[in-house]
Design a protein around this motif. Structure first.
Motif, PDB file in Angstrom:
ATOM      1  N   ARG A 111       0.838  -0.969   0.181  1.00  0.00           N
ATOM      2  CA  ARG A 111       0.176   0.188   0.020  1.00  0.00           C
ATOM      3  C   ARG A 111       1.272   1.223  -0.151  1.00  0.00           C
ATOM      4  N   ALA A 112       0.796   2.335  -1.049  1.00  0.00           N
ATOM      5  CA  ALA A 112       1.388   3.225  -1.283  1.00  0.00           C
ATOM      6  C   ALA A 112       1.024   3.830   0.349  1.00  0.00           C
ATOM      7  N   SER A 113       1.867   4.774   0.913  1.00  0.00           N
ATOM      8  CA  SER A 113       2.696   5.687   2.066  1.00  0.00           C
ATOM      9  C   SER A 113       1.486   6.849   1.233  1.00  0.00           C
ATOM     10  N   ALA A 114       1.293   7.573   1.952  1.00  0.00           N
ATOM     11  CA  ALA A 114       1.082   9.608   1.892  1.00  0.00           C
ATOM     12  C   ALA A 114       2.159   9.935   0.829  1.00  0.00           C
ATOM     13  N   GLU A 115       3.444   9.712   1.326  1.00  0.00           N
ATOM     14  CA  GLU A 115       4.574  10.879   0.151  1.00  0.00           C
ATOM     15  C   GLU A 115       4.418   9.583  -1.062  1.00  0.00           C
ATOM     16  N   ILE A 116       4.865   8.680  -0.589  1.00  0.00           N
ATOM     17  CA  ILE A 116       4.381   7.928  -2.456  1.00  0.00           C
ATOM     18  C   ILE A 116       3.378   8.495  -3.331  1.00  0.00           C
ATOM     19  N   ALA A 117       2.535   7.927  -2.713  1.00  0.00           N
ATOM     20  CA  ALA A 117       1.451   8.473  -2.988  1.00  0.00           C
ATOM     21  C   ALA A 117       1.188   9.543  -3.709  1.00  0.00           C
ATOM     22  N   ARG A 118       0.901  10.586  -3.149  1.00  0.00           N
ATOM     23  CA  ARG A 118       1.916  12.076  -3.686  1.00  0.00           C
ATOM     24  C   ARG A 118       2.420  11.792  -5.247  1.00  0.00           C
ATOM     25  N   THR A 119       3.261  11.998  -4.481  1.00  0.00           N
ATOM     26  CA  THR A 119       4.597  11.868  -5.910  1.00  0.00           C
ATOM     27  C   THR A 119       4.272  10.962  -6.907  1.00  0.00           C
ATOM     28  N   LEU A 120       3.372   9.776  -6.536  1.00  0.00           N
ATOM     29  CA  LEU A 120       2.855   9.287  -8.022  1.00  0.00           C
ATOM     30  C   LEU A 120       1.239   9.729  -8.693  1.00  0.00           C
ATOM     31  N   ALA A 121       0.536  10.376  -8.089  1.00  0.00           N
ATOM     32  CA  ALA A 121      -0.678  11.198  -8.388  1.00  0.00           C
ATOM     33  C   ALA A 121      -1.500   9.957  -8.089  1.00  0.00           C
ATOM     34  N   LEU A 122      -1.705   9.489  -6.639  1.00  0.00           N
ATOM     35  CA  LEU A 122      -2.625   8.403  -5.999  1.00  0.00           C
ATOM     36  C   LEU A 122      -3.253   8.856  -5.338  1.00  0.00           C
ATOM     37  N   ARG A 123      -3.626   7.949  -4.627  1.00  0.00           N
ATOM     38  CA  ARG A 123      -4.546   8.222  -3.343  1.00  0.00           C
ATOM     39  C   ARG A 123      -3.618   7.270  -2.566  1.00  0.00           C
ATOM     40  N   THR A 124      -3.741   7.424  -1.510  1.00  0.00           N
ATOM     41  CA  THR A 124      -3.024   6.895  -0.153  1.00  0.00           C
ATOM     42  C   THR A 124      -3.858   5.138   0.130  1.00  0.00           C
ATOM     43  N   GLY A 125      -2.274   4.536   0.162  1.00  0.00           N
ATOM     44  CA  GLY A 125      -3.161   3.637   0.512  1.00  0.00           C
ATOM     45  C   GLY A 125      -3.189   2.612  -1.392  1.00  0.00           C
ATOM     46  N   ASP A 126      -3.389   3.127  -2.465  1.00  0.00           N
ATOM     47  CA  ASP A 126      -3.683   2.325  -3.621  1.00  0.00           C
ATOM     48  C   ASP A 126      -1.948   1.881  -3.275  1.00  0.00           C
ATOM     49  N   VAL A 127      -2.153   0.776  -4.166  1.00  0.00           N
ATOM     50  CA  VAL A 127      -1.474  -0.267  -4.603  1.00  0.00           C
ATOM     51  C   VAL A 127      -0.215   0.115  -5.039  1.00  0.00           C
ATOM     52  N   VAL A 128       0.840  -0.284  -4.742  1.00  0.00           N
ATOM     53  CA  VAL A 128       2.356   0.432  -5.305  1.00  0.00           C
ATOM     54  C   VAL A 128       2.864  -1.329  -5.715  1.00  0.00           C
ATOM     55  N   VAL A 129       3.718  -1.282  -6.381  1.00  0.00           N
ATOM     56  CA  VAL A 129       5.119  -1.940  -6.367  1.00  0.00           C
ATOM     57  C   VAL A 129       6.452  -1.450  -6.203  1.00  0.00           C
ATOM     58  N   GLN A 130       6.856  -2.306  -5.168  1.00  0.00           N
ATOM     59  CA  GLN A 130       8.110  -1.665  -4.621  1.00  0.00           C
ATOM     60  C   GLN A 130       9.383  -2.814  -4.705  1.00  0.00           C
ATOM     61  N   VAL A 131      10.658  -2.501  -5.388  1.00  0.00           N
ATOM     62  CA  VAL A 131      11.545  -2.871  -6.259  1.00  0.00           C
ATOM     63  C   VAL A 131      12.920  -2.074  -4.962  1.00  0.00           C
ATOM     64  N   LYS A 132      13.689  -3.395  -5.071  1.00  0.00           N
ATOM     65  CA  LYS A 132      14.986  -2.804  -4.260  1.00  0.00           C
ATOM     66  C   LYS A 132      15.814  -3.949  -5.302  1.00  0.00           C
ATOM     67  N   ARG A 133      16.945  -2.705  -5.832  1.00  0.00           N
ATOM     68  CA  ARG A 133      18.263  -4.043  -6.413  1.00  0.00           C
ATOM     69  C   ARG A 133      19.426  -3.362  -6.540  1.00  0.00           C
TER      70      ARG A 133
END
Length: 262
Positions: free
Chosen positions: A130-152
């Motif tokens: 679930r997207a945090s408020a910061e990530i959602a705001r940056t990606l123009a989503l709503r807080t809690g929307d699903v995002v894919v996180q990749v660490k590499r």
């Protein structure tokens, strides 16, 4: 055939009216450029495919061929389409060599990047969250929307050089797996185009100097006191829709961050 509305006549922008709220004048070729972008965004022409000829587009939008040519000239200057002599105009793709390196900035201090070869990718994590408020705001989503996180980790000649965290809108990248990220042989942005129909067309970056924390230092196999470049990139698809937030830590003891200004 796209359902895009025809452009307004020159000198009469859409929605024009009396009073202070009158929209700014938009040249006709800019309106045509916007309509072509609309078709690109909605997948009418895929990356690598030919778009209709200038004559066909002129008939479609009921404007002169010269107006269409000026719109396509701007799109070509922005690397959104590519002209091929005697073949036509094609949607630009990150599979093209001259396009795929537009966002590749880290180069070896000695030797040739082509000799060094592509980065080896180690996927530490690939999960839906679930997207945090910061990530959602940056990606123009709503807080809690699903995002894919990749660490590499990206390594060059076996040396861990870049540690990246990537966030992508979950709806657009449904089904993305660690195996896909690790095993695709070409540029990651080309894989986004091919497998998900998402083309990154521009990016904004913020760069600062930082020190890693203990975990980051272990992943990059460096002392904690090693200075790194922190690069935050927000990449957009057509019509300035944000589609990727990427935060990377770059070693610069054997590589440097390269940029060309024009």
């Amino acid at each position: 055939m796209s359902s895009s509305p025809p452009p307004t006549t020159e000198g009469t922008p859409a929605g024009a009216g009396a009073g202070a709220s009158t929209p700014a004048f938009s040249p006709l070729y800019q309106q045509i450029k916007g309509l072509i972008l609309h078709s690109l965004q909605h997948g009418e022409w895929k990356p690598g495919e030919a778009i209709p000829s200038e004559m066909e587009l002129a008939a479609r939008f009921r404007v002169s061929q010269g107006t269409v040519r000026k719109a396509i000239d701007e799109l070509a200057a922005e690397n959104l389409v590519m002209r091929r002599q005697g073949k036509g105009t094609f949607v630009a793709t990150h599979a093209e060599r001259q396009v795929q390196y537009r966002f590749l900035k880290l180069l070896p201090d000695t030797g040739d990047a082509r000799v060094e070869g592509p980065a080896q990718r180690t996927i530490l994590e690939c999960r839906r969250m679930r997207a945090s408020a910061e990530i959602a705001r940056t990606l123009a989503l709503r807080t809690g929307d699903v995002v894919v996180q990749v660490k590499r980790i990206l390594s060059f000649v076996g040396v861990p050089t870049i540690l990246e965290d990537i966030w992508l809108p979950g709806q657009a990248f449904k089904g993305l797996t660690a195996e896909q990220m690790a095993h695709y042989q070409g540029p990651t942005y080309a894989m986004f185009e091919l497998d998900f129909g998402v083309r990154m067309v521009r990016a904004e970056e913020k760069i600062r100097a930082v020190f890693p924390d203990e975990t980051q230092a272990q992943w990059l196999n460096i002392p904690v006191a090693t200075p790194l470049l922190s690069v935050e990139r927000l990449a957009y698809t057509y019509n300035d829709v944000p589609m990727e937030l990427r935060r990377g830590l770059y070693r610069t003891d054997t590589h440097h961050y390269h940029n060309e200004l024009s």
